[in-house]
Scaffold this motif. Structure first.
Motif, PDB file in Angstrom:
ATOM      1  N   LEU A  28     102.701-112.513  65.815  1.00 19.06           N
ATOM      2  CA  LEU A  28     102.871-113.544  64.801  1.00 19.06           C
ATOM      3  C   LEU A  28     101.647-113.514  63.889  1.00 19.06           C
ATOM      4  O   LEU A  28     100.515-113.345  64.356  1.00 19.06           O
ATOM      5  CB  LEU A  28     102.999-114.912  65.465  1.00 19.06           C
ATOM      6  N   GLY A  29     101.876-113.668  62.599  1.00 17.59           N
ATOM      7  CA  GLY A  29     100.775-113.684  61.651  1.00 17.59           C
ATOM      8  C   GLY A  29     100.717-114.991  60.883  1.00 17.59           C
ATOM      9  O   GLY A  29     101.749-115.476  60.409  1.00 17.59           O
ATOM     10  N   VAL A  30      99.545-115.571  60.786  1.00 17.89           N
ATOM     11  CA  VAL A  30      99.332-116.755  59.950  1.00 17.89           C
ATOM     12  C   VAL A  30      98.528-116.298  58.736  1.00 17.89           C
ATOM     13  O   VAL A  30      97.367-115.904  58.850  1.00 17.89           O
ATOM     14  CB  VAL A  30      98.584-117.863  60.716  1.00 17.89           C
TER      15      VAL A  30
ATOM     16  N   GLU B 125      92.675-113.172  50.783  1.00 17.94           N
ATOM     17  CA  GLU B 125      93.776-113.228  51.749  1.00 17.94           C
ATOM     18  C   GLU B 125      93.283-112.777  53.115  1.00 17.94           C
ATOM     19  O   GLU B 125      92.436-111.889  53.228  1.00 17.94           O
ATOM     20  CB  GLU B 125      94.916-112.311  51.308  1.00 17.94           C
ATOM     21  N   VAL B 126      93.818-113.398  54.138  1.00 18.48           N
ATOM     22  CA  VAL B 126      93.621-112.904  55.497  1.00 18.48           C
ATOM     23  C   VAL B 126      94.842-113.296  56.313  1.00 18.48           C
ATOM     24  O   VAL B 126      95.453-114.349  56.075  1.00 18.48           O
ATOM     25  CB  VAL B 126      92.329-113.453  56.139  1.00 18.48           C
ATOM     26  N   VAL B 127      95.217-112.440  57.250  1.00 18.43           N
ATOM     27  CA  VAL B 127      96.284-112.755  58.196  1.00 18.43           C
ATOM     28  C   VAL B 127      95.668-112.759  59.590  1.00 18.43           C
ATOM     29  O   VAL B 127      95.182-111.720  60.067  1.00 18.43           O
ATOM     30  CB  VAL B 127      97.441-111.739  58.125  1.00 18.43           C
TER      31      VAL B 127
ATOM     32  N   SER C 245     104.707-104.262  57.396  1.00 15.13           N
ATOM     33  CA  SER C 245     103.601-103.558  56.739  1.00 15.13           C
ATOM     34  C   SER C 245     102.349-104.422  56.660  1.00 15.13           C
ATOM     35  O   SER C 245     101.229-103.945  56.890  1.00 15.13           O
ATOM     36  CB  SER C 245     104.031-103.129  55.334  1.00 15.13           C
ATOM     37  N   LEU C 246     102.525-105.716  56.363  1.00 16.69           N
ATOM     38  CA  LEU C 246     101.370-106.610  56.251  1.00 16.69           C
ATOM     39  C   LEU C 246     100.720-106.851  57.605  1.00 16.69           C
ATOM     40  O   LEU C 246      99.485-106.862  57.719  1.00 16.69           O
ATOM     41  CB  LEU C 246     101.807-107.932  55.621  1.00 16.69           C
ATOM     42  N   ILE C 247     101.536-107.044  58.641  1.00 17.57           N
ATOM     43  CA  ILE C 247     100.981-107.203  59.993  1.00 17.57           C
ATOM     44  C   ILE C 247     100.199-105.953  60.386  1.00 17.57           C
ATOM     45  O   ILE C 247      99.087-106.034  60.930  1.00 17.57           O
ATOM     46  CB  ILE C 247     102.089-107.473  61.016  1.00 17.57           C
ATOM     47  N   LYS C 248     100.754-104.771  60.101  1.00 11.69           N
ATOM     48  CA  LYS C 248     100.068-103.514  60.439  1.00 11.69           C
ATOM     49  C   LYS C 248      98.748-103.396  59.675  1.00 11.69           C
ATOM     50  O   LYS C 248      97.729-102.958  60.238  1.00 11.69           O
ATOM     51  CB  LYS C 248     100.951-102.315  60.121  1.00 11.69           C
ATOM     52  N   LYS C 249      98.746-103.791  58.415  1.00 17.50           N
ATOM     53  CA  LYS C 249      97.520-103.728  57.605  1.00 17.50           C
ATOM     54  C   LYS C 249      96.394-104.490  58.280  1.00 17.50           C
ATOM     55  O   LYS C 249      95.254-103.988  58.386  1.00 17.50           O
ATOM     56  CB  LYS C 249      97.783-104.306  56.215  1.00 17.50           C
ATOM     57  N   TYR C 250      96.693-105.691  58.770  1.00 16.91           N
ATOM     58  CA  TYR C 250      95.637-106.502  59.363  1.00 16.91           C
ATOM     59  C   TYR C 250      95.339-106.116  60.810  1.00 16.91           C
ATOM     60  O   TYR C 250      94.222-106.330  61.284  1.00 16.91           O
ATOM     61  CB  TYR C 250      95.954-107.989  59.207  1.00 16.91           C
TER      62      TYR C 250
END
Length: 261
Positions: A42-44, A102-104, A156-161
């Motif tokens: 899960l990403g916030v 931005e940060v997740v 893709s965004l979860i993988k980036k972080y």
């Protein structure tokens, strides 16, 4: 204690921002769930206005780390919040660690039962943060996330972080040669001696927060593989069971954890 006082002062000074309706942070929830697996991340996501920043798990000399509390309509297990590598933020002699733009923040999740696939799974997140620029604004929100198969953009965004999380120390090309804690008046001087092929490439050290100890970030010294940090107990007979942080080498960060007991 210093961070708590800081937060209270900033809350009083920035009430005018709430009155003006300014909102430097927007928060939403995403995941990388594939629609089948019992485990996912899960990403916030914090979308932050230009020039503002939110804090890392060790906010530094001033500030407060984000807090996230999850509950669900079904039984689930959640891991600790995973923080991507932060930026070091320096204002005169005040050092902080945080994120611009931005940060997740990532949270590993596992459902206890396969029955979750047959139900409408709603995850509720209570989120608190402090965002700062010239002044600071505390924020909080409660969001509900209905679990659904993730889109390619979410994955893709979860993988980036995930790729921005600290690397294991074993991959740093370094090893711990010596570790010591010496009393210096009311304070403690922590020394870590490292050796290895990258010992000359160490650029910085970002310490993790310590329970019952205040870290003097301006005391951090780096030379020839030696890291020195001064800490001061915040209560009598305080014991340190753990010390760690991020060793920065050529812009990459590696997670160093040392048991002191």
């Amino acid at each position: 204690m210093r961070n708590l006082v800081f937060s209270l002062i900033m809350s009083i000074l920035t009430n005018s921002l709430f009155a003006k309706g300014e909102n430097p942070v927007k928060v939403d929830i995403l995941s990388d769930w594939d629609g089948v697996s019992e485990k996912f991340t899960l990403g916030v996501r914090f979308s932050i206005s230009p020039g503002w920043y939110v804090y890392w798990q060790n906010p530094g000399d001033a500030g407060l780390a984000p807090e996230i509390k999850l509950t669900s309509s079904t039984s689930l297990k959640t891991g600790e919040i995973l923080f991507p590598v932060p930026k070091k933020i320096v204002h005169e002699n005040i050092i902080s660690f945080g994120y611009y733009n931005e940060v997740v923040l990532l949270i590993p999740v596992q459902f206890d039962s396969k029955e979750f696939r047959k139900k409408r799974n709603v995850i509720k997140a209570q989120i608190n943060w402090l965002v700062c620029k010239e002044s600071c604004v505390p924020g909080k929100v409660t969001l509900e996330y209905v679990l659904k198969k993730a889109t390619p953009k979410e994955i893709s965004l979860i993988k980036k972080y995930k790729d921005m999380l600290p690397k294991k120390f074993e991959k740093s090309g370094l090893e711990v040669k010596n570790f010591s804690i010496d009393k210096k008046g009311n304070s403690r001087l922590i020394r870590i001696e490292l050796f290895g092929e990258n010992v000359k490439k160490i650029q910085d050290f970002y310490p993790y927060p310590l329970d019952k100890f205040l870290i003097d970030l301006n005391s951090i010294k780096l030379k020839d593989g030696r890291i020195e940090v001064m800490v001061t107990p915040t209560m009598a007979n305080a014991e340190m069971n753990f010390f760690g942080g991020l060793v920065v080498i050529n812009g990459e960060s590696y997670e160093l954890k040392i048991k002191t007991k």
